[in-house]
Write an enzyme that holds these catalytic residues in place. Structure first.
Site, PDB file in Angstrom:
ATOM      1  N   GLU A  95      34.293  37.362  28.493  1.00 12.31           N
ATOM      2  CA  GLU A  95      34.767  38.183  27.374  1.00 12.31           C
ATOM      3  C   GLU A  95      35.947  37.462  26.747  1.00 12.31           C
ATOM      4  O   GLU A  95      36.970  37.270  27.398  1.00 12.31           O
ATOM      5  CB  GLU A  95      35.280  39.550  27.835  1.00 12.31           C
ATOM      6  CG  GLU A  95      34.237  40.497  28.359  1.00 12.31           C
ATOM      7  CD  GLU A  95      34.861  41.817  28.837  1.00 12.31           C
ATOM      8  OE1 GLU A  95      35.897  42.239  28.292  1.00 12.31           O
ATOM      9  OE2 GLU A  95      34.305  42.399  29.784  1.00 12.31           O
ATOM     10  N   GLU A 106      35.933  43.121  35.813  1.00 13.17           N
ATOM     11  CA  GLU A 106      37.382  42.964  35.882  1.00 13.17           C
ATOM     12  C   GLU A 106      37.948  43.711  37.089  1.00 13.17           C
ATOM     13  O   GLU A 106      38.833  44.553  36.967  1.00 13.17           O
ATOM     14  CB  GLU A 106      38.033  43.426  34.583  1.00 13.17           C
ATOM     15  CG  GLU A 106      37.640  42.551  33.419  1.00 13.17           C
ATOM     16  CD  GLU A 106      38.586  42.631  32.240  1.00 13.17           C
ATOM     17  OE1 GLU A 106      39.316  43.631  32.138  1.00 13.17           O
ATOM     18  OE2 GLU A 106      38.596  41.698  31.430  1.00 13.17           O
TER      19      GLU A 106
HETATM   20  C1  IPT Z   1      38.132  44.377  29.171  1.00  8.12           C
HETATM   21  C2  IPT Z   1      36.917  45.072  29.740  1.00  8.12           C
HETATM   22  O1  IPT Z   1      36.225  44.260  30.650  1.00  8.12           O
HETATM   23  C3  IPT Z   1      35.993  45.569  28.676  1.00  8.12           C
HETATM   24  O2  IPT Z   1      35.093  46.468  29.259  1.00  8.12           O
HETATM   25  C4  IPT Z   1      36.750  46.216  27.565  1.00  8.12           C
HETATM   26  O3  IPT Z   1      37.392  47.340  28.081  1.00  8.12           O
HETATM   27  C5  IPT Z   1      37.738  45.240  27.002  1.00  8.12           C
HETATM   28  O4  IPT Z   1      38.588  44.769  27.964  1.00  8.12           O
HETATM   29  C6  IPT Z   1      38.636  45.810  25.945  1.00  8.12           C
HETATM   30  O5  IPT Z   1      37.891  46.270  24.889  1.00  8.12           O
HETATM   31  S1  IPT Z   1      39.547  44.898  30.083  1.00  8.12           S
HETATM   32  C7  IPT Z   1      40.911  43.789  29.745  1.00  8.12           C
HETATM   33  C8  IPT Z   1      41.260  43.608  28.362  1.00  8.12           C
HETATM   34  C9  IPT Z   1      42.052  44.275  30.533  1.00  8.12           C
END
Ligand code: IPT
Length: 993
Positions: A307, A211
């Protein structure tokens, strides 16, 4: 038969409202669709480390592995959040059984690197073992080693030592790249041996950075990404690479940075965590989706969400979920949420789909970023105690569907068919999709209102009413293959089909009580036998229709009708579908009904050898390859007989899980653990704070030495300071400034007398991510005249900030920053003491700088015989550190997988916190007056379920209230007969003990 209120009904003669799934015009029930067959044949075997070369490619629709389309249905699981390698297999087997074909993992640099250039992949950090286990389980792996990962871990995964190193992290600054390259070299040395491309393992995709949305337009960012790309390729990683864009921004799409002239081996992906309380977003894959939105930013790569929210994290104090903790995360992102959001993703052309988290686990030791508490349960489909939850039901239904119906890997929007309007009914959003090669059609029907809505749809030329429960969704299919036959359409959701010997078996699912109609093409009238449950059937115009109300499992056998092989239709409501397990063996697929989990299946000769779990007594029924006549469950042979359904049924039920008896925790011993506060404490071996400059982003206050803990090599857990001074006559206050994470605190003593404790405020949901967490604590003092003085200060720093915006915030100072007196201006000479050398087995994040930690009080085998015997609850008011130790024995039956936690409860007004050590492993932090966590999972392996265990509790109390511990007890979080063999995790005691 009696059909419910939701009876499927033909709406002949009414105005056509709705969407059509194949065919046109006719109002005849179950009219035939076109006869282009979907791709048939067995689903591709699950991957393994087979030592053979494989091609891993993609086009705009999907990944293409060995020439076959593959929809990636992945779940996120962090090995570092489960410090017991045997249990990795447990979670991975649960994932495979529940229909996931891929596991996505972060690799956390800080977990593996105690010092610059040192990388430890042994024991609980054995990445190679994890990758082997994933391959043995038959799962592909998406690998995400950073260097930056975020992930709610300390410094976003950057090692503590990097917080005190020169170089702007997450940029092309060479000082940073030197370290990042060393890390990637170490990771890639392992990963390159486990890639699917050469059959060394099952690693299929590899993520660069995480990200990364600052510096996108700057050379420092572009050169950094180009550098990572080249570095990873030079290290021999030849699977496709990708980056996870923080949103649908088009950042780091192919062609936006230098990939060494290479094309076609880099994918675009974007992350999504939409609110469960809003309408699921359309990602723009099939439409414009904003200027650079969604996958349209990368028209030649498949729709990819690295994700997608499967839950969410909770900060200290529990503000995210109203103090209700992760149960509330699971409630707001329940099975219906999954259907609604994930089916929308599929309908948007997303064919690479990873759910973050699928098993959240535990941020044990000093791993958590300051914003989160120990549990990282996340409300995931598999809970922190490794228990399957209801959220797995739709994941399995969809995962198995994707496996059985390859048509879903190549979808185009089909638009409303001519003559129909686009609105299927109030509150219903419909997506109509077609596979351009097979002409299989799919409808995703989503209800965005809280109450049930009925979609009027045209299926195979017939108008049908299909109920969709409030805030839920369903998928309807038409024109897909069901083994050797073809489905015309069904108002039930297909889940899977398989060829089991002579007969094909197909499973359809839905909510209990729903009426369904399922139509199969048949050139002449088939023979239909209702084997179990109630179903009605009819035949007209080349189509067989079967109507049934979902409840339990309805079994219908179809023979003849132009196809030699019989087809067994199983209609299962959700609850029953959870007991149906498909497993692909080298001899062919098996379908098993009954147990709570099917872990493995192999066929040897005429015997099906199965392993798995039961909770309660359960049936065991097996459909499988021709010739199976014997059943073995968890190594025990069972009598069996052939059923009318063509299955083999065990002659007796499988036993359920036996009882687990947990001992009360008694025999506690106590010792005080803050000798550093005593004026005469010998600190001559402590480090003098002689630095004058720092790489921290926190400015060194004028006139102060550098006091930041990281600059002296103390990165994790508590730090002590002792400041020596004289000439303090007239001093009336001392102000101590410090920086910490959200729950940081500072305790001070002057000449051994407590001055008080300062705590960072408990943040609310809004401030938790924004605070800088700097504070100044001012204490009145009245030093005695003319004497030498010592100020003792204990800081609990609560971890480093994440560097989510790539502006080096992980380098914000931790610890004391300044001291100032009023009434006098003594010169203070400071010394600092923090964590001892990292525990070589438990790793650098296990312990901090408490006296007890430095002297092994947390370890098994430490001689506490001289400590004072005490009983809980405790009721003691003091500022400082108090340790408690006890031992307990467990005798859980072998063959029983008991999941056990430690639960602490007390009057929430009491201001104290507890660091919990099990057999020397730091299982987390309990803050009695902040919460919300009370139960700490003790993973088997670290926990000896057959043998002796040592518990040590390090209590920090600030003296403003009486302190506990109150009640401390073992709690049973789950039990199953079965489980995996668990190897004890090494838990050495003090050297020489
Ligand atoms: C995204 C991240 O890539 C991951 O590492 C983790 O932090 C997740 O969110 C939240 O649990 S960050 C994104 C939601 C801004």
């Amino acid at each position: 038969m009696v059909l419910s209120r939701r009876t499927f009904s033909a709406l002949a003669g009414t105005a056509a409202l709705g969407l059509s799934l194949s065919g046109s015009g006719s109002d005849v029930a179950c009219a035939a669709g076109r006869t282009v067959l979907a791709p048939t044949g067995p689903a591709p075997a699950p991957p393994s480390a087979d030592g053979r070369p494989h091609t891993v490619g993609f086009d705009r629709y999907s990944m293409i592995v060995d020439g076959r389309r593959l929809v990636i249905w992945s779940g996120e699981f962090h090995p570092f959040r489960l410090p017991s390698p045997s249990l990795w297999r447990d979670v991975l087997q649960k994932m495979r059984a529940h229909g996931y074909n891929t596991v996505s993992i972060y690799v956390a640099w800080n977990y593996h690197s105690p010092a610059p250039g040192q990388h430890d992949f042994t024991g609980v950090r054995d990445l190679g073992l994890f990758l082997r286990t994933a391959a043995e389980t038959g799962l592909y792996v998406i690998l995400r080693p950073g260097p930056y990962i975020n992930a709610e871990v300390d410094a976003g995964g950057f090692p503590g030592w990097l917080t005190a190193a020169p170089g702007v992290a997450r940029t092309s600054d060479p000082a940073y790249l030197r370290h990042a390259d060393q890390w990637l070299t170490a990771v890639d040395r392992i990963v390159s041996r486990h890639q699917y491309t050469d059959g060394g393992g099952t690693v299929l995709l590899y993520q660069l950075e995480n990200e990364y949305d600052n510096h996108v337009a700057e050379p420092a960012g572009r050169d950094y990404m180009a550098h990572l790309y080249a570095k990873v390729r030079a290290d021999g990683i030849d699977v496709p690479l990708f980056h996870n864009d923080k949103g649908r921004n088009g950042h780091w799409a192919p062609g936006t940075f230098d990939t060494g002239g290479e094309r076609g081996r880099y994918l675009y992906g974007f992350d999504g965590y939409p609110s469960p309380f809003k309408t699921p977003p359309d990602w723009g894959y099939f439409g414009p989706g904003g200027p650079k939105g969604g996958s349209t930013a990368s028209p030649d790569t498949p729709g990819f969400i690295p994700e997608f929210g499967g839950g969410w994290f909770d900060p200290w104090g529990g503000a995210e979920f109203g103090g209700l903790g992760y149960a509330e995360s699971r409630r707001t992102r329940d099975a219906a949420y999954e259907r609604r959001f994930y089916l929308t993703n599929l309908a948007n052309g997303i064919t690479v789909h990873n759910v973050y988290m699928t098993f959240g686990g535990t941020s044990w030791g000093w791993l958590p970023a300051p914003i989160v508490y120990t549990s990282y349960d996340y409300g995931a489909a598999i809970d922190e105690a490794r228990q399957p939850t209801d959220k797995l039901v739709p994941m399995r239904q969809i995962g198995r569907l994707l496996q059985s119906v390859p048509d879903l890997a190549k979808l185009d929007p089909a638009g409303p068919p001519p003559g129909d309007t686009t609105e299927p009914g109030p509150g219903i959003k419909a997506y109509h999709l077609v596979n351009p090669d097979t002409e299989a059609r799919f409808l995703v029907l989503r209800n965005d209102t809280p109450s049930e809505a009925v979609a009027a749809v045209t299926l195979g030329g017939t108008r049908a009413e299909v109920p969709v429960p409030g805030l839920d969704a369903r998928l309807l299919a038409s024109g897909i293959a069901l083994g050797r036959r073809k489905l015309s359409w069904s108002t039930a959701q297909p889940m899977l089909w398989l060829a089991a010997g002579r007969q094909d078996v197909a499973v359809f699912t839905g909510r209990a009580g729903e009426s369904t109609r399922t139509c199969l093409e048949a050139t002449d009238e088939p023979k239909v036998t209702v084997l179990d449950g109630e179903a009605a059937h009819g035949y007209a115009d080349g189509v067989l229709s079967v109507d049934t109300v979902l409840g339990g499992i309805t079994r219908v056998r179809v023979e003849g009708g132009g196809t030699a092989a019989p087809l067994l239709l199983l209609f299962a409501d959700d609850e029953s579908s959870r007991l149906l397990w498909r497993h692909d063996t080298p001899s062919g697929p098996v379908l098993v009904r009954g147990p709570a989990l099917l872990r493995t299946a192999v066929v040897r000769g005429t015997t099906a050898h199965l392993t798995g779990d039961t909770a309660d007594a359960a049936d065991l029924e097996v459909w499988g390859p021709r010739g199976i006549s014997e059943l073995v469950w968890n190594q025990g042979a069972l009598p069996s007989r052939v059923t009318a359904s063509g299955s083999l049924l065990a002659g007796r039920r499988l036993a359920g899980a036996g009882r687990v008896r947990l001992p009360a925790l008694t025999g506690w011993r106590r010792a005080e653990g803050n000798p550093e506060s005593a004026p005469g404490h010998d600190d001559t071996a402590w480090r003098v704070t002689d630095r004058t400059a720092s790489y921290s982003v926190t400015a060194v206050p004028d006139g102060q030495p550098v006091l930041f803990a990281d600059d002296y090599g103390f990165h994790y857990g508590d730090v002590w300071y002792r400041g020596h001074f004289a000439d303090a006559d007239g001093a009336d206050s001392v102000s101590l400034s410090y920086v910490a994470g959200t729950q940081g605190l500072l305790m001070a003593w002057l000449d051994g007398e407590p001055l008080g404790t300062h705590r960072m405020p408990v943040p609310d949901a809004k401030t938790v991510r924004k605070g800088t967490w700097t504070a100044t604590a001012t204490f009145p003092v009245r030093p005695r005249k003319g004497r030498a003085h010592v100020l003792s200060v204990l800081v609990r720093p609560m971890q480093h900030d994440e560097d989510g915006r790539a502006d080096d915030t992980h380098k914000a100072a931790r610890g004391l920053t300044a001291a100032a007196f009023t009434g006098a201006a003594p010169a203070v000479r400071w010394r600092i003491q923090g964590a001892a050398a990292p525990d070589p087995v438990r790793g650098p994040l296990n312990t901090g700088g408490l006296h007890g930690e430095r002297h092994g009080w947390h370890l098994p085998g430490f001689a506490d015989g001289g400590w004072q015997p005490v009983a809980f609850p405790r009721n003691e008011r003091r500022q400082g550190v108090t340790w408690y130790r006890t031992g307990f024995r467990l005798a859980v039956d072998s063959g029983l997988d008991a999941s056990i936690g430690l639960t602490l409860t007390d009057d929430p007004a009491r201001a104290y916190r507890v660091q919990i050590f099990l057999n020397g492993w730091n299982m987390g932090q309990y803050i009695n007056d902040v919460g919300p966590q009370h139960t700490f999972v003790l993973p088997n392996g670290v926990l000896r379920t057959r043998g002796r265990n040592t518990l040590a509790l390090a209590v920090l109390s600030d003296g403003t209230t009486p302190a506990g511990p109150g009640r401390v007890e073992l709690t049973l979080l789950g039990r199953a007969a079965g489980g995996v063999p668990v190897t004890p995790v090494p838990s050495p005691g003090p050297a020489g003990a």
